[in-house]
Design an enzyme around this catalytic site. Structure first.
Site, PDB file in Angstrom:
ATOM      1  N   GLU A   8       0.835  -1.209   0.000  1.00  0.00           N
ATOM      2  CA  GLU A   8       0.000   0.000   0.000  1.00  0.00           C
ATOM      3  C   GLU A   8       0.868   1.257   0.000  1.00  0.00           C
ATOM      4  O   GLU A   8       2.063   1.199   0.294  1.00  0.00           O
ATOM      5  CB  GLU A   8      -0.934   0.008   1.215  1.00  0.00           C
ATOM      6  CG  GLU A   8      -0.190   0.070   2.534  1.00  0.00           C
ATOM      7  CD  GLU A   8      -1.007   0.689   3.658  1.00  0.00           C
ATOM      8  OE1 GLU A   8      -1.514   1.810   3.480  1.00  0.00           O
ATOM      9  OE2 GLU A   8      -1.113   0.048   4.723  1.00  0.00           O
TER      10      GLU A   8
ATOM     11  N   LYS B 275      -3.774  -1.638  14.242  1.00  0.00           N
ATOM     12  CA  LYS B 275      -3.033  -0.662  15.025  1.00  0.00           C
ATOM     13  C   LYS B 275      -3.553  -0.606  16.453  1.00  0.00           C
ATOM     14  O   LYS B 275      -4.757  -0.616  16.686  1.00  0.00           O
ATOM     15  CB  LYS B 275      -3.122   0.711  14.359  1.00  0.00           C
ATOM     16  CG  LYS B 275      -2.089   0.838  13.249  1.00  0.00           C
ATOM     17  CD  LYS B 275      -2.432   1.901  12.280  1.00  0.00           C
ATOM     18  CE  LYS B 275      -3.649   1.464  11.514  1.00  0.00           C
ATOM     19  NZ  LYS B 275      -4.107   2.450  10.569  1.00  0.00           N
TER      20      LYS B 275
HETATM   21  N1  PSU Z   1      -0.686   0.985   9.196  1.00  0.00           N
HETATM   22  C1  PSU Z   1       0.445   1.740   9.326  1.00  0.00           C
HETATM   23  N2  PSU Z   1       0.439   2.999   8.860  1.00  0.00           N
HETATM   24  C2  PSU Z   1      -0.642   3.504   8.187  1.00  0.00           C
HETATM   25  C3  PSU Z   1      -1.808   2.697   8.012  1.00  0.00           C
HETATM   26  C4  PSU Z   1      -1.777   1.458   8.539  1.00  0.00           C
HETATM   27  O1  PSU Z   1       1.427   1.285   9.894  1.00  0.00           O
HETATM   28  O2  PSU Z   1      -0.576   4.644   7.737  1.00  0.00           O
HETATM   29  C5  PSU Z   1      -2.984   3.201   7.187  1.00  0.00           C
HETATM   30  C6  PSU Z   1      -3.486   2.053   6.310  1.00  0.00           C
HETATM   31  O3  PSU Z   1      -3.459   2.510   4.983  1.00  0.00           O
HETATM   32  C7  PSU Z   1      -4.900   1.817   6.754  1.00  0.00           C
HETATM   33  C8  PSU Z   1      -5.281   3.204   7.176  1.00  0.00           C
HETATM   34  O4  PSU Z   1      -5.721   1.309   5.750  1.00  0.00           O
HETATM   35  O5  PSU Z   1      -4.118   3.631   7.891  1.00  0.00           O
HETATM   36  C9  PSU Z   1      -6.537   3.217   7.992  1.00  0.00           C
HETATM   37  O6  PSU Z   1      -7.005   4.527   8.026  1.00  0.00           O
HETATM   38  P1  PSU Z   1      -8.489   4.801   8.573  1.00  0.00           P
HETATM   39  O7  PSU Z   1      -8.419   4.440  10.033  1.00  0.00           O
HETATM   40  O8  PSU Z   1      -8.703   6.287   8.335  1.00  0.00           O
HETATM   41  O9  PSU Z   1      -9.413   3.926   7.782  1.00  0.00           O
END
Ligand code: PSU
Ligand code: MN
Length: 310
Positions: free
Chosen positions: A30, A164
């Site tokens: 990604e 996370k």
């Molecule tokens: N994990 C990481 N760093 C990130 C993300 C995940 O170590 O930046 C990103 C991923 O792209 C994940 C996104 O899909 O954060 C989720 O964001 P949200 O909670 O706004 O859906």
């Protein structure tokens, strides 16, 4: 093995196209982690390093992103530089893809957008850091990442270090169960905690090697149930994890800062990741990178085992 492509989106790099045509292993990566999850200029170095890591394991990297309204699986260096550059690079979940393509926008893809585009391209294995999930203040904000529902209807194997730890981990696991997304602990009976090897939660299924993961993927296809993803939860090595006490303390501070400053929506995850990196003197960043590297290595091994079954 490879899926028939329903559309011309995304555009594949030559390397990815050739690998798919020959049933060689490919790993999707990604770009949100590069554009919005890591500080500049280290983010570009990490993006290139992860691609090299995939190659060193005998697989082909397909970093996914949108540049000037075109979605790619397999970015070249100049495109990766654009996405790492910061200014004007949007964060694209899967619902943002159509408006971004129509508007000619440039943006980094989250897990949900990456999984969608990778599956469209016929890729089956995707390695990342941690998934999005249910946020801790869900009852008030209803903030649940679109990653979860997209993975409930996309046939792809996602290698991650859990979700996370800024999230409500038990609630996220519950949602994954409700949505019917399979979770395998890789060499562990514990669900990993992203920065930490153990989130405190258990997993129902444990696998010990890439071939075992490929066997589960084949069984998913043979079963013919809903087109859901498979999560391979791969813990960061204990020696490389963030100190758990430090983690709990700075996370509480970060969540409080988020609330005080009224940060909401797409901004929450990047804010917390950045806050933690600052408050731990960079230690959370190192744990984050260790987790991602481990996932990328494992993703390449799983892609290899999967290609060997073709
Ligand atoms: N994990 C990481 N760093 C990130 C993300 C995940 O170590 O930046 C990103 C991923 O792209 C994940 C996104 O899909 O954060 C989720 O964001 P949200 O909670 O706004 O859906
Ligand atoms: Mn969100």
């Amino acid at each position: 093995m490879s899926q028939r492509r329903a559309s011309a989106v995304p555009v594949l790099s030559e390397e990815v196209r050739e690998a798919l045509a020959r049933d060689r292993p490919v790993v999707a990566l990604e770009s949100t982690i590069i554009s919005h999850g890591l500080p500049r200029p280290r983010n570009l170095a990490v993006g290139l390093e992860l691609e090299e890591l995939v190659r060193s394991q005998g697989a082909v990297p397909a970093t996914v992103g949108v540049v000037d309204g075109v979605a790619y699986a397999g970015l070249d260096k100049a495109q990766l530089e654009r996405l790492a550059g910061g200014a004007g690079v949007r964060k694209l979940g899967h619902r943002d893809l159509a408006p971004a393509l129509a508007a000619g926008a440039t943006g980094a893809t989250t897990v949900s957008a990456t999984a969608l585009l990778a599956a469209r391209a016929g890729l089956r294995v995707f390695a990342t850091g941690g998934l999005g999930g249910v946020h801790r203040e869900w009852t008030r904000t209803q903030d649940e990442s679109a990653d979860l529902s997209l993975l409930a209807r996309t046939r792809i194997t996602v290698v991650c270090a859990g979700v996370k730890s800024i999230l409500d981990v038990p609630a996220t696991l519950q949602r994954l169960e409700t949505l019917g997304v399979g979770v395998l602990g890789y060499g562990t009976r514990r669900f990993p905690g992203f920065y930490l090897a153990d989130s405190g939660e258990a997993v129902d299924w444990t696998v010990e090697g890439p071939e075992e993961v490929a066997a589960v993927m084949a069984a998913q296809d043979a079963l013919g149930g809903p087109d859901s993803a498979l999560l391979v939860a791969n813990p960061v090595a204990e020696a490389e994890q963030l100190d758990p006490d430090l983690h709990d303390r700075v996370l509480a501070e970060g969540l409080a800062a988020c609330r005080e400053r009224g940060i909401t929506g797409q901004a929450v995850t990047p804010f917390l990741l950045d806050f933690l990196a600052g408050a731990t003197g960079g230690a959370s960043l190192e744990a984050n990178l260790a987790a991602v590297r481990g996932n990328v290595r494992l993703g390449a091994a799983i892609a290899g085992a999967w290609a060997a079954r073709a």
